[in-house]
Design a protein around this motif. Structure first.
Motif, PDB file in Angstrom:
ATOM      1  N   ILE B  84      27.073 -42.146  45.023  1.00 25.25           N
ATOM      2  CA  ILE B  84      27.208 -40.771  44.527  1.00 25.25           C
ATOM      3  C   ILE B  84      27.617 -39.883  45.695  1.00 25.25           C
ATOM      4  CG2 ILE B  84      24.666 -40.462  44.658  1.00 25.25           C
ATOM      5  CD1 ILE B  84      24.971 -38.295  42.462  1.00 25.25           C
ATOM      6  N   ILE B  86      28.327 -35.985  46.732  1.00 28.83           N
ATOM      7  CA  ILE B  86      28.000 -34.634  46.267  1.00 28.83           C
ATOM      8  C   ILE B  86      28.710 -33.623  47.159  1.00 28.83           C
ATOM      9  CG2 ILE B  86      26.134 -32.971  45.911  1.00 28.83           C
ATOM     10  CD1 ILE B  86      24.279 -35.565  45.654  1.00 28.83           C
ATOM     11  N   CYS B  87      29.471 -32.712  46.544  1.00 33.56           N
ATOM     12  CA  CYS B  87      30.140 -31.624  47.263  1.00 33.56           C
ATOM     13  C   CYS B  87      31.071 -32.181  48.349  1.00 33.56           C
ATOM     14  CB  CYS B  87      29.075 -30.662  47.809  1.00 33.56           C
ATOM     15  SG  CYS B  87      29.757 -29.056  48.226  1.00 33.56           S
ATOM     16  N   PHE B  90      31.902 -35.630  47.646  1.00 33.23           N
ATOM     17  CA  PHE B  90      32.960 -35.801  46.633  1.00 33.23           C
ATOM     18  C   PHE B  90      34.333 -35.658  47.306  1.00 33.23           C
ATOM     19  CE2 PHE B  90      34.596 -33.765  42.343  1.00 33.23           C
ATOM     20  CZ  PHE B  90      35.406 -34.872  42.129  1.00 33.23           C
ATOM     21  N   TYR B 148      39.150 -28.679  41.577  1.00 34.36           N
ATOM     22  CA  TYR B 148      39.649 -30.046  41.354  1.00 34.36           C
ATOM     23  C   TYR B 148      41.094 -30.026  40.854  1.00 34.36           C
ATOM     24  CZ  TYR B 148      40.131 -34.866  39.997  1.00 34.36           C
ATOM     25  OH  TYR B 148      40.594 -36.160  39.908  1.00 34.36           O
ATOM     26  N   GLY B 190      32.840 -33.077  37.789  1.00 33.70           N
ATOM     27  CA  GLY B 190      32.439 -34.385  38.304  1.00 33.70           C
ATOM     28  C   GLY B 190      33.171 -35.494  37.582  1.00 33.70           C
ATOM     29  N   CYS B 192      33.966 -40.052  37.570  1.00 33.61           N
ATOM     30  CA  CYS B 192      33.610 -41.362  38.130  1.00 33.61           C
ATOM     31  C   CYS B 192      34.879 -42.200  38.236  1.00 33.61           C
ATOM     32  CB  CYS B 192      32.556 -42.062  37.277  1.00 33.61           C
ATOM     33  SG  CYS B 192      33.146 -42.613  35.678  1.00 33.61           S
ATOM     34  N   LEU B 199      30.372 -41.978  41.537  1.00 34.38           N
ATOM     35  CA  LEU B 199      30.409 -40.642  40.921  1.00 34.38           C
ATOM     36  C   LEU B 199      30.653 -39.612  42.028  1.00 34.38           C
ATOM     37  CD1 LEU B 199      29.726 -38.557  38.527  1.00 34.38           C
ATOM     38  CD2 LEU B 199      27.422 -38.547  39.459  1.00 34.38           C
ATOM     39  N   GLY B 200      31.554 -38.679  41.771  1.00 31.26           N
ATOM     40  CA  GLY B 200      31.736 -37.553  42.682  1.00 31.26           C
ATOM     41  C   GLY B 200      31.533 -36.278  41.896  1.00 31.26           C
ATOM     42  N   MET B 201      30.778 -35.343  42.453  1.00 34.85           N
ATOM     43  CA  MET B 201      30.569 -34.067  41.757  1.00 34.85           C
ATOM     44  C   MET B 201      30.413 -32.939  42.765  1.00 34.85           C
ATOM     45  SD  MET B 201      26.696 -34.771  40.310  1.00 34.85           S
ATOM     46  CE  MET B 201      26.558 -33.189  39.461  1.00 34.85           C
ATOM     47  N   HIS B 204      25.280 -29.589  43.115  1.00 38.76           N
ATOM     48  CA  HIS B 204      24.265 -30.265  43.930  1.00 38.76           C
ATOM     49  C   HIS B 204      23.028 -30.649  43.114  1.00 38.76           C
ATOM     50  CE1 HIS B 204      25.806 -29.617  48.061  1.00 38.76           C
ATOM     51  NE2 HIS B 204      26.394 -28.556  47.539  1.00 38.76           N
TER      52      HIS B 204
END
Lengths: 82, 231
Positions: B84, B86-87, B90, B148, B190, B192, B199-201, B204
């Motif tokens: 995973i 995060i921020c 990602f 994104y 987010g 995947c 997973l990238g999102m 937070h």
């Protein structure tokens, strides 16, 4: 020794929020006729290489791997012997 | 279960992720320095938020060449566990090509630090199996480069494969430009990968995975991961 000047710009169709903000500021300053504004990056690199062709291929590789993100950016460069 | 939190120079959410991995994943958790070259002992790898390498050049662009990233690509390709990001995590995953697309400057050129709502778009993933379809989660964002972007073909493919996991939405779960904080295409918050192990999102979840932090919606993601790995 070669001096390479790399220009990294947004690809066509990619939103450029900074360019748009500058354009809006120029309009607010009453500069008439200002159309699209795009912001990019200028990267100067000094390179030791056997030939200009070697330097060129090295820079191409650097751009593809690190200096530009092909998803959103494109690059061009100028090269001169110094 | 064992979790690793990667630490780059400039990571600043590493301790939050460490805490969450211990309390929510209930995993034996270790920090992994960006110069380490193996991740094989972990069931979960967290790529935390922050400003790796000062965000110089582009967010995540330099971190992506750290030695640990080769190990991460190998970890993902051999399906050793869940990743995973995060921020900034990602952003690093997209720069490394582990997730498609890119994150560029927020549409309104402001650093955004606030709670947003996310609609869960796919519950059949290791990261969202404890969520209800269409559930709205309240999770904070804190980013400048969270917009994104990807080409049309990539977006079509993401939609077709149900790889969009979260979209920014209103309180009631409607997805529109008014609920889009940063200009992300189709409100994407987010995604995947195709194999569903990365997973990238931008939001937070680790900041709202403990009642003492004022929210628990992030807990859904970590308990989903824990549940998936225990199977």
């Amino acid at each position: 020794m070669y001096l390479v000047r790399v220009f990294v710009r947004h690809k066509k169709g990619i939103l450029d929020p900074q360019g748009k903000t500058i354009k809006d500021a120029l309009h607010a300053m009453k500069y008439k006729g200002v159309g699209e504004v795009k912001i990019g990056k200028l990267i100067d690199i000094k390179i030791e290489a056997k030939s200009i062709e070697d330097a060129r291929s090295m820079v191409n590789e650097m751009c593809k791997k690190l200096l530009a993100n092909p998803v959103i950016e494109q690059y061009t460069f100028e090269i001169e012997e110094i | 279960m064992k979790a690793g939190v990667i630490v780059f120079p400039g990571s600043n959410c590493d301790w939050d992720c460490y805490h969450t991995a211990k309390t929510s994943l209930r995993a034996k958790t270790e920090f992994v320095w960006h110069e380490d070259e193996s991740l094989n002992s972990f069931d979960v790898v967290i790529v935390p938020g922050g400003f790796s390498y000062g965000d110089y050049l582009r967010s995540g662009a330099i971190a992506r060449f750290s030695p640990v990233m080769n190990a991460l690509v190998d970890y993902v390709n051999k399906d050793k566990g869940l990743v995973i990001g995060i921020c900034n995590g990602f952003q690093i995953l997209t720069e490394a090509g582990l997730l498609p697309g890119a994150l560029q400057k927020n549409k309104h050129l402001k650093f955004l630090c606030k709670n947003v709502r996310l609609r869960v778009e796919n519950t059949k993933t290791p990261f969202t199996n404890k969520c209800q379809s269409g559930q709205v989660l309240e999770i904070p964002i804190a980013h400048f480069d969270g917009n994104y972007t990807a080409d049309k073909e990539t977006i079509e493919k993401l939609n077709k494969n149900k790889q969009v996991i979260f979209r920014y939405c209103s309180k009631t779960g409607s997805v529109s430009s008014s609920s889009n904080p940063n200009g992300s295409i189709e409100n994407i918050a987010g995604i995947c990968n195709e194999a569903r192990n990365v997973l990238g999102m931008m939001p937070h979840p680790e900041r709202v995975a403990d009642p003492v932090l004022g929210g628990e919606d992030g807990e859904y993601i970590f308990s989903s991961m824990a549940g998936y790995l225990k199977k």
